[in-house]
Write a protein that holds these residues in place. Structure first.
Motif, PDB file in Angstrom:
ATOM      1  N   PRO A  78       5.655  39.906  36.814  1.00  0.00           N
ATOM      2  CA  PRO A  78       5.025  40.518  37.998  1.00  0.00           C
ATOM      3  C   PRO A  78       5.143  42.044  38.008  1.00  0.00           C
ATOM      4  O   PRO A  78       4.194  42.735  38.394  1.00  0.00           O
ATOM      5  N   ASP A  79       6.284  42.572  37.579  1.00  0.00           N
ATOM      6  CA  ASP A  79       6.446  44.029  37.584  1.00  0.00           C
ATOM      7  C   ASP A  79       5.573  44.690  36.514  1.00  0.00           C
ATOM      8  O   ASP A  79       5.014  45.768  36.730  1.00  0.00           O
ATOM      9  N   ALA A  80       5.450  44.029  35.357  1.00  0.00           N
ATOM     10  CA  ALA A  80       4.574  44.571  34.309  1.00  0.00           C
ATOM     11  C   ALA A  80       3.119  44.511  34.749  1.00  0.00           C
ATOM     12  O   ALA A  80       2.340  45.431  34.507  1.00  0.00           O
ATOM     13  N   GLN A  81       2.772  43.423  35.441  1.00  0.00           N
ATOM     14  CA  GLN A  81       1.401  43.294  35.955  1.00  0.00           C
ATOM     15  C   GLN A  81       1.114  44.368  36.997  1.00  0.00           C
ATOM     16  O   GLN A  81       0.032  44.962  37.010  1.00  0.00           O
ATOM     17  N   ALA A  82       2.098  44.623  37.865  1.00  0.00           N
ATOM     18  CA  ALA A  82       1.926  45.667  38.886  1.00  0.00           C
ATOM     19  C   ALA A  82       1.779  47.031  38.218  1.00  0.00           C
ATOM     20  O   ALA A  82       0.961  47.857  38.634  1.00  0.00           O
ATOM     21  N   ALA A  83       2.555  47.264  37.155  1.00  0.00           N
ATOM     22  CA  ALA A  83       2.466  48.542  36.431  1.00  0.00           C
ATOM     23  C   ALA A  83       1.090  48.691  35.786  1.00  0.00           C
ATOM     24  O   ALA A  83       0.484  49.766  35.798  1.00  0.00           O
ATOM     25  N   SER A  84       0.600  47.596  35.230  1.00  0.00           N
ATOM     26  CA  SER A  84      -0.713  47.607  34.606  1.00  0.00           C
ATOM     27  C   SER A  84      -1.793  47.939  35.646  1.00  0.00           C
ATOM     28  O   SER A  84      -2.675  48.776  35.411  1.00  0.00           O
ATOM     29  N   SER A  85      -1.699  47.312  36.821  1.00  0.00           N
ATOM     30  CA  SER A  85      -2.660  47.601  37.894  1.00  0.00           C
ATOM     31  C   SER A  85      -2.536  49.049  38.343  1.00  0.00           C
ATOM     32  O   SER A  85      -3.543  49.720  38.589  1.00  0.00           O
ATOM     33  N   GLY A  86      -1.291  49.530  38.450  1.00  0.00           N
ATOM     34  CA  GLY A  86      -1.063  50.927  38.841  1.00  0.00           C
ATOM     35  C   GLY A  86      -1.731  51.883  37.863  1.00  0.00           C
ATOM     36  O   GLY A  86      -2.325  52.884  38.255  1.00  0.00           O
ATOM     37  N   GLY A  87      -1.640  51.561  36.583  1.00  0.00           N
ATOM     38  CA  GLY A  87      -2.284  52.384  35.551  1.00  0.00           C
ATOM     39  C   GLY A  87      -3.800  52.356  35.677  1.00  0.00           C
ATOM     40  O   GLY A  87      -4.460  53.393  35.575  1.00  0.00           O
TER      41      GLY A  87
END
Ligand code: SAH
Ligand code: DHB
Ligand code: MG
Length: 224
Positions: free
Chosen positions: A25-34
């Protein structure tokens, strides 16, 4: 490569992500943030990120160097693999990328485990050498491919026997096999391969991959 194979690669990746639950979930959130910040979608896929996490955990690495942060997606997997005592130093040219990544690390609760150094990675690597930084256990090289020979050289200089070096994107749709390539990225990666061959401290292999990001591959080396 054929469109059929590309579609199969993407479909199998979707299946593997779902059946193995590789999404973090945190990697997915980071990806969305990018993505929201307008960064290119060139971060590791989640099965690939999980591979980094496993390799770090398997090698017992806790001190990790990353070259090329982007939004910090791969960094998050590296931290996961390294556990609560793990530390990642990640090098990024672009101040804006570094700011988005740091926000993503704070959101993931790993801000204390990551140090971002902003600027051309070669300068940051030379600064680490000048500071006599302790050697790293695991190095992930994933920035401008033109500079891969220099990154490999500095990675070895910042290593100890047993250090694992992982270089992303070494196949690039098969272009790495083009001897007469004029593409600076391919020239850089091929020159890095030659450096590895000529360095008897390194034992290495490279593996071709097919997935949601297309046809590519990675190199894995161990400092002996
Ligand atoms: N490792 C990330 C993706 C990195 S993309 C992930 O998988 O999630 C490559 C990154 O390298 C980009 O953010 C780009 O800005 C950075 N980069 C490009 N040239 C660089 C240089 N000379 N020094 C440091 N970083 C560089
Ligand atoms: C590119 C860079 C990457 O690091 C990657 O994983 C995929 C693509 C690129 O520059 O196109
Ligand atoms: Mg990459």
């Amino acid at each position: 490569m054929s469109e059929d194979l590309r579609h199969v690669g993407a479909a199998v990746d979707r299946y593997l992500v779902e059946v193995l639950g590789t999404d973090d979930p945190d990697a997915q959130a980071a990806s969305s943030g990018g993505a929201v910040a307008g960064m290119p979608a060139i971060e590791v896929s989640s099965p690939h990120g999980r591979l980094l996490e496993l390799l770090v955990a398997m090698s017992g690495a806790t001190r990790i160097l990353e070259i090329g942060t982007l939004a910090g997606v791969s960094t998050i997997y590296l931290v996961r693999g390294a556990g609560p005592d793990g530390r990642v130093v990640t090098l990024e040219l672009d101040q804006r990328h570094a700011e988005v990544a740091m926000a993503n690390f704070e959101h993931a609760g790993i801000g204390q485990q990551v140090e971002i150094r902003v600027g051309p990675a070669v300068a940051s690597l030379d600064a680490l050498l000048a500071e006599e930084a302790p050697p790293f256990d695991f190095v992930f090289i994933d920035a401008d491919k033109e500079s891969n020979p220099t990154y490999l050289d500095r990675a070895v200089a910042l290593s100890h026997p047993g250090t694992v070096i992982y270089v992303d994107n070494v196949v690039r749709d098969g272009k790495v096999a083009e001897e007469e390539s004029t593409n600076p990225q391919i020239i850089g990666t091929r020159a890095m391969m030659d450096l590895i061959t000529s360095d008897d401290r390194l034992s290495a292999t490279a593996i071709q991959t097919l997935g949601s990001k297309g046809y590519d591959g990675f190199l894995l080396a161990r400092v002996t």
